[in-house]
Design a protein around this motif. Structure first.
Motif, PDB file in Angstrom:
ATOM      1  N   ASN A   1       0.871  -1.178   0.000  1.00 14.88           N
ATOM      2  CA  ASN A   1       0.000   0.000   0.000  1.00 14.88           C
ATOM      3  C   ASN A   1       0.908   1.228   0.000  1.00 14.88           C
ATOM      4  N   PRO A   2       1.394   1.649  -1.177  1.00 20.10           N
ATOM      5  CA  PRO A   2       2.382   2.753  -1.219  1.00 20.10           C
ATOM      6  C   PRO A   2       1.907   4.027  -0.566  1.00 20.10           C
ATOM      7  N   GLY A   3       0.605   4.206  -0.495  1.00 18.51           N
ATOM      8  CA  GLY A   3       0.094   5.453   0.063  1.00 18.51           C
ATOM      9  C   GLY A   3       0.055   5.490   1.566  1.00 18.51           C
ATOM     10  N   LEU A   4       0.334   4.372   2.239  1.00 18.61           N
ATOM     11  CA  LEU A   4       0.275   4.352   3.700  1.00 18.61           C
ATOM     12  C   LEU A   4       1.580   4.840   4.303  1.00 18.61           C
ATOM     13  N   CYS A   5       1.478   5.411   5.482  1.00 22.02           N
ATOM     14  CA  CYS A   5       2.664   5.873   6.190  1.00 22.02           C
ATOM     15  C   CYS A   5       2.409   5.806   7.690  1.00 22.02           C
ATOM     16  N   ALA A   6       3.469   6.035   8.464  1.00 21.96           N
ATOM     17  CA  ALA A   6       3.353   5.981   9.923  1.00 21.96           C
ATOM     18  C   ALA A   6       3.873   7.264  10.529  1.00 21.96           C
TER      19      ALA A   6
END
Length: 1010
Positions: free
Chosen positions: A601-606
Motif C-alpha cells: 500500500n504505497p500510500g500508507l505511512c506511519a
C-alpha cells in the motif's frame, strides 16, 4: 413292657367330627404368627424408607408405604409370595433416592424370604454393602448406577443368586472372584464401570465355569490379559461386554461357539489380529462394537451377519473392501467404519431397508458413488463420509431427507451441482462439502436452513453470488466459502447473522464494497476477505466488533484510510496488505507485531518511529488535507516540546537521586538496564508498550507470586493497563546451579513456543517475550488476571476471607478449564501436554473466567510420543506432588491421560474445598486418597462436598462433578476419559437428568467415543 399308646388327636371313629376348639386355637396361633411376621416386615420396610432421602418427584411412589398397614404387600415396589404372607421382592429403581448408607443387614434379617432386591439408577445411594450377605434367599441383586463404595464382600453365602448386577458404582479393591463359584445358577453377571476395582493380571478363570450365564457385563472393570479360550464354553451367552479394559491378544476363535450372542462389545482395548475364522457363525448378532483396537484384516467374516443392527469398528486397521452383502442387511441402522484402511465401493443398496440413521466411513480410501438410498425410510440423522475418494454427484435423494442433522462429504472427488433441496434442509446443523469439485451456485434455499451452524464449502468450483437469503440462516456460526469462483457482492443481509463467529470468503472474485452491516454480527471473531476484488473503503464500523480477533482484507482493491476505529480491536492477526490504502496508519496499529500487514500500500505511512522498517514515515500533507497538514505540524511541535520537557524533568530527578545516594526505589529494582545493553522484544499480540516500560516495572514492590520457574510481577503501564510479567533467570552459570539454569531456559523456550501459538479463551494470553542480549534474563509478559489463581481463591487466606467461591462459579471454572485443556489435547495440529495442571496454574479474570497458565513443562506430542513415548527431558520430573498421575512412579511415559489425572485432582479441589496435599494439622495426605477413604466408608457421600456449598441442588450437582473427578483420577490411564468427554460430562452435570433415558446419565460414567 407294652408301650403306652398316645391318643390320636382326632376320633378314629369313621365319620366323627373333630373337636372345634383345638382347631380354632391352631388357626388363631397361625394367624398371630403371620400377623407378627407381617408387622415385622412393615417395620423393616418403614425403617428402610426412613434411611432414604426422597426427592419430591419420588414422593408419590412411597405414598402407599404406611407404618400402620397390616401388611407390606400393598406397598408400591414390594412383592409378596402367593399366600401374601412374606415379602419376596423390593424394587426401587430410577427414583433418585439417596442415602449415606443402606441398612442391608437389618432389611435382610427382617425379610427372610426376600428373593429380589433391585435398587438401580438412583445414583446417590452410597456406603458399603457388607450387610447384603445376610439376604441368603436372594435370586436377584441389582445395585447398578449408584454410589456404593468400599470393597465388595465375600458373596459366597448368596448361593441362590441368578442375577448379580453391581455395575456403575465406586467399589474399590479386589472383587471376590472365588465366591462366584458358589453360584452355579448365575445367569446375569454385571460388574463393569467400577473405576476403583483393583486390576486383574489375568482374565478371572472362574467366569468361564459359569456355564449358565446369559449376560456378562465386564466393561471398565480393570481387566487385563487375554480373552481366554474358555469363553467359548459359555454357549448360553446372549450379551458379552468386555469394553474399556486393557485386554490384549487376539479375539479367540472359540468365540465362534457363542451362536446365541446378540450383543458383543469389545471396544477400547488393545486387541489385535484378524476377526477369527468362524466369526460369521454368530448369525444372531445384532450389536457388534470392536472399535478403538488394533484389529486388522478384512471384513469378510461379517458378510453372513444379516441381523446386524449396529456395527462399530472405527479406529482399527481393517483393510480390503466393504462386503457387498452389507447392502442386503435389512436390520442395519448404524455403521461406523471410520479411520481404517478400507478401499473399493460401498454397496449401492446400503441402508435402504431399515430405518437407517447413522453412517460414518470417514478417513478411509473408499471410492465410487455415494449409496443413494440411505435415507429411503426418512430417518437418517448423520451422513459422514469425509476424507475418502468418493466421486460422482451427490444423490438427489438426500435433498428431501428432512431428518438430517449432519451432512459431511468434504475432501472427496465429488462433482456436479448440489441438489437444490439440500441447501434448505430444516434440521441440518453442519453442511460440509469442502474440498471437492462441485459446481453451480449456492442455492437460495440456504435461508431456510434455520438450524445450520456450519456452512463449509471451501475448495470447490462454486460460481455466482452469495445469495442474499443467507441472512435467514439465523443460527450460522461458521461460513467458509473460500477457494471457489464466486462473484457478485457480499450481501448486506449477512449482518443479520448475530451468531456468526467466523466468515471466510477468501480466494474468490467477489467485488463491491464491504457492507457496514457486517458490524451487526456482534459475535464475529475472524474475518477473511483476502484475494478478492473488493473496492471502496474499509467500514469504520468494523471497529465496533468487540470480539474480532483476526482480520484479513489483503489482496483486494480497497481505497481510503485505515479506520482509526480498528485500533480499539484486540487483534492477534491483521493483514491489509496489497490494496490501495493511503494516509497515516493509526499509531496503535503501526507496530512491529503486525510486520508486513500494510505492505503493498504505497500510500500508507506511519507517524511513529516504532513502525520504521515496514512503513515509511509520514510527511506533512501525506494523505491529508492542507488543514490537517497544519494540524499535524502543530501537533508534532507540541509533542517535541513535551518530550524535551519530560527529558529535562527526568534529568533533574536523576541528578537529585544521585546526590541522595541509592534510595529505596533504586534498591527495589530487580535489575537495571545497562548502558548499551539491548533487549529483544518479540510480540505475539498487539502491544502498546516497549521493553523499557516493562523492565522498569519489574521491582520488588510489584512482586505478586513466585514459583519454580520464576517470579511474577504486576506492572502497571503508563496507559493505565496492567500486565503480568514473569522474570526467568536463564543464564547458564558454570556452577552447581548450571543444571537448574539450563532447565529454566528449556522451560522458558517451551512456554514461549507453546503459548505464542495458542489462541483460546481459556488459555492465558502471552503478549510478548523480552530477552536480554547476554541471555542472562528473560521476561514473559501476559495479560493480567485480577482475581489471582484458583488455588488462592479456594485455599488462600484472602479466598477464605472472601468466603471462597460459590458452586456456580466453581462449576463454570471447571468447565472453562476443561475446555482449555480439551483445546490443547484435541484442537491443535499436534496434541499439547500441559504436564503441570494444578489449581495454582488456573488463573481467574475479573469475571472469574479461568485461564490455563504456566506452560513451562508443556510438551507437544509428535507421532512417536503420542503413544506414550518417554519424556524427552530426561531426568526432569514433570508435574507437582499431589497432581502427578500414579503411573509416573513406575514409568516416565506421559500421555494426555496424565493431564486428565491432574485435572481430576483440580475437580476434587473444587468439590471438596481441600488442597491436593493437605497440611499435617489438617490430617495430611493426598486428596485422591482422602476422597477414596471417604467413599469406602459408610459416611454420606455428600459429606465429601465442601461445607461452604450449602444449597441442596448445588451439593447434588457437586456429587455429579465428583463422579467425573473419580473417573479422571482412575489409577489406570486407559480408564480415564478424554478431555473431550470430560467437557461433555461436566456440562451434563449441570443439566437436569432425563428420567426417561438412563443412557443420558450413563454418559457421565462411560468414556466411549461415539
Amino acid at each position: 413292657m407294652t408301650p403306652t399308646r398316645r391318643r390320636p388327636p382326632f376320633p378314629s371313629t369313621p365319620g366323627a367330627m373333630p373337636p372345634l376348639l383345638p382347631l380354632l386355637f391352631l388357626f388363631l396361633v397361625a394367624g398371630a404368627v403371620v400377623a407378627a411376621a407381617a408387622a415385622g416386615e412393615v417395620d423393616a420396610l418403614i425403617a428402610f424408607k426412613a434411611a432414604l432421602t426422597i426427592p419430591p418427584a419420588a414422593a408419590p411412589f412411597f405414598a402407599t408405604w404406611n407404618a400402620t398397614a397390616a401388611s407390606p404387600c400393598g406397598f408400591t415396589g414390594v412383592k409378596c409370595d402367593v399366600a401374601g404372607s412374606r415379602v419376596t421382592g423390593v424394587s426401587l429403581g430410577g427414583l433418585n433416592v439417596s442415602a449415606a448408607s443402606v441398612p442391608f443387614a437389618k432389611l435382610c434379617a427382617a425379610l427372610p424370604s426376600l428373593s429380589t432386591l433391585s435398587l438401580p439408577e438412583n445414583y446417590f445411594l452410597a456406603g458399603a454393602i457388607d450387610g447384603i450377605v445376610k439376604c441368603v434367599s436372594l435370586h436377584e441383586l441389582n445395585l447398578a448406577f449408584n454410589g456404593f463404595s468400599g470393597e465388595v464382600p465375600d458373596l459366597s453365602p448368596l448361593t441362590n443368586l441368578r442375577t448379580l448386577n453391581v455395575s456403575s458404582n465406586l467399589f474399590a479393591g479386589a472383587f471376590p472372584w472365588a465366591s462366584l463359584a458358589k453360584m452355579p445358577s448365575l445367569s446375569v453377571l454385571a460388574l463393569g464401570d467400577n473405576p476403583f476395582f483393583s486390576p486383574t493380571d489375568k482374565f478371572p478363570a472362574v467366569i468361564t465355569g459359569l456355564t449358565n450365564l446369559t449376560v456378562l457385563y465386564m466393561s471398565a472393570a480393570n481387566l487385563r490379559g487375554v480373552i481366554p479360550k474358555g469363553i467359548g464354553d459359555l454357549v448360553g451367552l446372549v450379551d458379552l461386554e468386555l469394553s474399556d479394559n486393557e485386554l490384549t491378544g487376539v479375539i479367540p476363535p472359540e468365540i465362534a461357539k457363542l451362536t446365541n450372542l446378540t450383543q458383543l462389545e469389545l471396544y477400547n482395548n488393545s486387541l489385535h489380529g484378524e476377526l477369527p475364522a468362524g466369526f460369521g457363525n454368530l448369525t444372531n448378532l445384532q450389536f457388534f462394537d470392536a472399535s478403538m483396537n488394533k484389529l486388522s484384516g478384512s471384513l469378510a467374516e461379517l458378510r453372513s451377519l444379516k441381523n446386524l443392527v449396529s456395527l462399530q469398528l472405527f479406529y482399527n486397521n481393517f483393510s480390503g473392501g466393504v462386503p457387498p452383502e452389507f447392502g442386503d442387511f435389512k436390520e442395519l441402522v448404524n455403521l461406523s467404519l471410520y479411520n481404517n484402511n478400507l478401499v473399493g465401493e460401498l454397496p449401492a443398496s446400503l441402508g435402504s431397508w431399515a430405518q437407517f440413521n447413522f453412517i460414518d466411513v470417514s478417513t478411509n480410501a473408499l471410492s465410487g458413488p455415494i449409496p443413494p438410498d440411505m435415507c429411503k425410510q426418512g430417518t437418517m440423522l448423520k451422513l459422514l463420509m469425509l476424507e475418502n475418494n468418493f466421486s460422482g454427484e451427490i444423490p438427489a435423494t438426500y435433498a428431501s431427507c428432512k431428518t438430517l442433522l449432519r451432512f459431511r462429504l468434504s475432501n472427496n472427488s465429488l462433482s456436479g451441482e448440489v441438489p437444490e433441496g439440500l441447501w434448505a434442509l430444516p434440521n441440518v446443523n453442519v453442511l460440509d462439502l469442502a474440498g471437492n469439485q462441485l459446481t453451480g451456485g449456492i442455492g437460495d434455499g440456504i435461508g431456510s436452513s434455520t438450524a445450520m451452524t456450519n456452512l463449509l464449502l471451501a475448495g470447490n468450483r462454486f460460481t455466482g453470488a452469495i445469495p442474499a437469503s443467507i441472512g435467514g440462516a439465523a443460527s450460522l456460526e461458521t461460513v467458509d466459502v473460500s477457494g471457489n469462483e464466486l462473484s457478485g457482492e457480499i450481501p448486506a443481509s449477512i449482518g443479520r447473522l448475530s451468531h456468526l463467529n467466523s466468515l471466510d470468503i477468501s480466494a474468490n472474485a467477489i467485488g463491491g464494497a464491504i457492507p457496514s452491516s457486517l458490524a451487526s454480527c456482534s459475535a464475529l471473531a475472524a474475518v477473511n476477505f483476502a484475494r478478492n476484488k473488493l473496492t471502496g473503503e474499509i467500514p469504520a464500523e468494523l471497529g465496533n466488533l468487540p470480539g474480532l480477533n483476526s482480520l484479513d482484507l489483503s489482496e483486494n482493491e480497497l481505497t481510503g484510510a485505515v479506520p482509526a476505529s480498528l485500533a480499539a480491536l484486540k487483534l492477534s492477526f491483521l493483514n491489509l496488505s496489497d490494496n490501495r490504502l493511503a494516509g497515516p496508519v493509526p499509531e496503535a496499529l503501526a507496530i512491529s507485531a503486525y510486520g508486513e500487514s500494510f505492505a503493498g500500500n504505497p500510500g500508507l505511512c506511519a507517524t511513529n518511529a516504532v513502525a520504521g522498517g515496514f512503513l515509511r514515515r509520514c510527511t506533512p500533507g501525506t494523505g491529508t488535507s492542507p488543514a490537517n497538514a497544519v494540524r499535524l505540524i502543530v501537533t508534532c511541535i507540541l509533542a517535541a516540546m513535551a518530550v524535551v520537557l519530560a527529558m529535562l524533568g527526568v534529568a533533574i530527578y536523576l541528578k537529585k537521586k544521585k546526590k541522595a545516594g541509592a534510595g529505596d526505589l533504586g534498591r527495589s529494582k530487580v535489575f537495571d538496564m545497562k548502558k548499551g545493553q539491548s533487549w529483544d522484544l518479540k510480540s505475539f499480540r498487539v502491544v502498546s508498550f516497549d521493553e523499557r516500560e516493562i523492565i522498569a516495572g519489574v521491582r520488588d514492590e510489584n512482586l505478586i507470586g513466585a514459583g519454580g520457574s520464576g517470579n511474577v510481577y504486576r506492572v502497571k503501564l503508563g496507559s493505565g493497563a496492567v500486565v503480568a510479567v514473569k522474570h526467568v533467570v536463564t543464564r547458564h552459570h558454570p556452577s552447581s546451579a548450571a543444571k537448574a539454569a539450563k532447565q529454566r531456559w528449556r522451560e522458558f523456550e517451551s512456554e514461549v513456543g507453546t503459548l505464542s501459538a495458542i489462541r483460546h479463551v481459556n488459555v492465558v494470553k502471552l503478549l510478548c517475550s523480552i530477552t536480554s542480549d547476554d541471555g542472562a534474563a528473560s521476561l514473559l509478559v501476559y495479560e493480567h488476571l485480577p482475581n489471582g489463581s484458583l488455588y488462592e481463591r479456594l485455599h488462600g487466606p484472602e479466598g477464605r476471607k472472601l468466603g471462597g467461591l460459590g458452586w456456580p462459579e466453581r462449576h463454570d471454572i471447571a468447565v472453562g478449564a476443561a475446555r482449555g485443556l480439551e483445546y490443547l489435547h484435541h484442537g491443535c495440529d499436534r496434541p499439547i501436554l500441559h504436564r503441570d495442571v494444578k489449581s495454582s496454574n488456573i488463573l481467574l479474570d475479573e469475571f472469574f473466567k479461568p485461564r490455563l497458565a504456566d506452560f513451562g513443562l508443556a510438551k507437544i506430542l509428535t507421532t512417536s510420543s503420542s503413544s506414550g513415548a518417554g519424556d524427552s527431558s530426561a531426568g526432569v520430573v514433570a508435574g507437582t506432588l499431589g497432581y502427578m498421575a500414579p503411573e509416573y512412579a513406575y514409568t516416565w511415559k506421559v500421555t494426555e491421560k496424565s493431564d486428565v489425572y491432574s485435572f481430576g485432582v483440580v475437580l476434587l479441589e473444587l468439590v471438596t474445598g481441600r488442597p491436593a496435599v493437605a497440611a499435617a494439622e489438617e490430617g495430611g495426605g493426598d486428596l485422591v486418597e482422602w476422597v477414596s477413604r471417604r467413599l469406602e466408608s459408610r459416611d454420606k457421600v455428600m459429606s465429601v462436598v465442601d461445607a461452604r456449598v450449602t444449597e441442596g441442588w448445588a451439593r447434588e450437582e457437586a456429587v455429579r462433578v465428583l463422579r467425573v473427578a473419580v473417573l479422571c483420577t482412575s489409577r489406570t490411564p486407559a480408564m480415564r476419559p478424554s478431555m473431550r468427554s470430560v467437557v461433555q460430562m461436566l456440562e451434563d452435570a449441570a443439566a437436569p437428568r432425563m428420567d426417561d433415558s438412563p443412557t443420558a446419565t450413563k454418559l457421565l460414567l462411560e468414556v466411549k467415543v461415539v
